[in-house]
Enzyme design. Structure first.
Site, short mmCIF file in Angstrom:
data_model
loop_
_atom_site.label_atom_id
_atom_site.label_comp_id
_atom_site.label_asym_id
_atom_site.label_seq_id
_atom_site.Cartn_x
_atom_site.Cartn_y
_atom_site.Cartn_z
N ASP A 126 -4.06 67.65 -52.98
CA ASP A 126 -4.83 67.48 -54.21
C ASP A 126 -6.14 68.26 -54.16
O ASP A 126 -6.91 68.13 -53.22
CB ASP A 126 -5.11 65.98 -54.39
CG ASP A 126 -5.55 65.62 -55.78
OD1 ASP A 126 -6.17 66.47 -56.45
OD2 ASP A 126 -5.30 64.48 -56.19
N GLY A 170 -2.73 72.36 -62.96
CA GLY A 170 -2.34 73.55 -63.72
C GLY A 170 -3.39 74.63 -63.81
O GLY A 170 -3.21 75.61 -64.54
N ASP A 212 -3.71 64.19 -65.36
CA ASP A 212 -2.98 62.97 -64.98
C ASP A 212 -2.32 62.32 -66.18
O ASP A 212 -2.92 62.16 -67.24
CB ASP A 212 -3.93 61.96 -64.35
CG ASP A 212 -4.52 62.44 -63.05
OD1 ASP A 212 -4.00 63.41 -62.49
OD2 ASP A 212 -5.51 61.85 -62.59
#
Length: 398
Positions: A150, A199, A220
């Site tokens: 992440d 993205g 999210d």
């Protein structure tokens, strides 16, 4: 917490800021979109080792494992502190990660874990910056099968080392993901590599070049129809980037969460299947209802998602709130979905199925999947009625 302050960064990211210089990684991992369960949507930062073991048990007893859900993924907040040698330890919620992996594996399942290229994760736990190989080796020693990596925390590094220079920041991001990719390769263990960076910088264009098996294409997802519908619509045009070993990821499933209706849960599941999306359930498995279990384990829907041709659907028609999407299948058939994104009942008079545009050949027989009903060789003027947020999901075969 997950809607982190990347607005300034996102606004400046270029679609082609950094040239692709590395060839796409060759891999047999994730030949079809990964399926499993992730702890975040339900447990968030409260997840424990016992929660994960219980989830593994329920994935088996509910029939989800036999339907294809094999990854049990621990999200953020498992991390403890590093010792004097830089080795990362788990915190008190996860006293023995190796034993947990062994337990999950004993159930015929696989274990996933979470980290960040930054020095901290989204929840401000230890990230992997400067310890990439150490962490990859640690994961391999535990028996980890999947890594969600992440971007949270790395924005600080990018802004510190390249203030205002978006091209350099983008290159730093690419390099950070490639560094962990190489570290994973050096372990010799097959570990699915999932990029979570929302993205940015059109990740679908360069994700394979840094070894990604899947990459998030959006922010999210939330457990409400507005979020699900928006994410589904923003996947238009991305089909050419998906295929065996590398998938667009519109985020985890919210099926069974929030106040989604039966039709909304079905449409959500059907959209993700049409998109060849990874299917990572995020619901409370201790509260599975027959309806939710039936949606998550519907073999005909899962067969579309897991189709070996690996072609993601594209939208072939839109009129008002009605959208028609089409996906070619390995057996020469076609999956077709019609969704009412509007708020009212719509009898869609005058709107055909647009079978020719969808790639359906004359004489193909249709099956209504959600209603488990064979329809025969239907034509464009087939009449159907869709309630608000309802999906007609058809599979055409020769």
């Amino acid at each position: 917490m997950r809607r982190i302050a990347f607005a300034l960064l996102a606004s400046a990211l270029s679609l082609s800021a950094v040239a692709q210089t590395k060839p796409a990684a060759q891999t047999t991992l994730a030949a079809t979109p990964p399926m499993g369960w992730n702890s975040w949507n339900w447990f968030a930062g409260k997840v424990t080792q016992e929660d994960v073991k219980a989830a593994a048990d329920l994935i088996v007893s509910s029939g989800m494992r036999d339907a294809g859900y094999v990854y049990v993924n621990i999200d953020d907040t498992w991390e403890g502190k590093r010792d004097a040698n830089g080795v990362l330890h788990t915190n008190e919620k996860f006293p023995d990660m190796k034993a947990l992996a062994d337990y999950v594996h004993s159930k015929g399942l696989k274990l996933g874990i979470y980290s960040s290229p930054g020095d901290q994760t989204c929840a401000k736990y230890e990230g992997s910056l400067g310890h990439e190989q150490q962490d990859a080796d640690l994961y391999a020693s535990w028996g980890i099968d999947y890594l969600k990596y992440d971007l949270c925390g790395f924005g600080k590094e990018m802004n510190s080392k390249a203030p205002g220079d978006r091209l350099k920041q983008n290159q730093m991001m690419h390099d950070a993901y490639e560094k962990m990719h190489q570290a994973l390769l050096k372990t010799g263990r097959p570990i699915v590599y999932s990029l979570c960076q929302y993205g940015f910088d059109s990740v679908w264009q360069w994700g394979p070049s840094v070894g990604a098996n899947l990459w998030r294409t959006t922010g999210d997802v939330q457990a409400n129809w507005a979020s699900i519908a928006l994410i589904g619509k923003t996947q238009i045009g991305l089909s050419k980037y998906a295929g065996p070993g590398h998938w667009n990821d519109p985020d985890m499933l919210e099926v069974g969460n929030g106040k989604l209706s039966l039709d909304e849960n079905r449409a959500h599941m059907g959209m993700w299947a049409m998109l060849a999306a990874p299917l990572l359930a995020g619901n409370n498995l201790t509260q599975l209802t027959p309806e939710v279990t039936g949606i998550l384990t519907n073999r005909e829907v899962l067969a579309i998602d897991q189709d070996k041709l690996g072609k993601q659907a594209e939208r072939v028609y839109q009129e008002g709130p009605i959208e028609i999407w089409s996906r070619p299948l390995a057996d020469g058939g076609v999956a077709l979905s019609v969704i009412n994104f509007g708020e009212d009942e719509n009898f869609v008079r005058g709107i055909s199925l647009h079978l020719k545009e969808a790639g359906v050949k004359p004489g193909m027989k249709a099956r209504d999947i959600w209603n488990a009903k064979d329809l025969g060789a239907i034509k464009d003027d087939y009449k159907y009625s869709l309630k608000r947020h309802q999906m007609l999901l058809l599979r055409f075969s020769k």
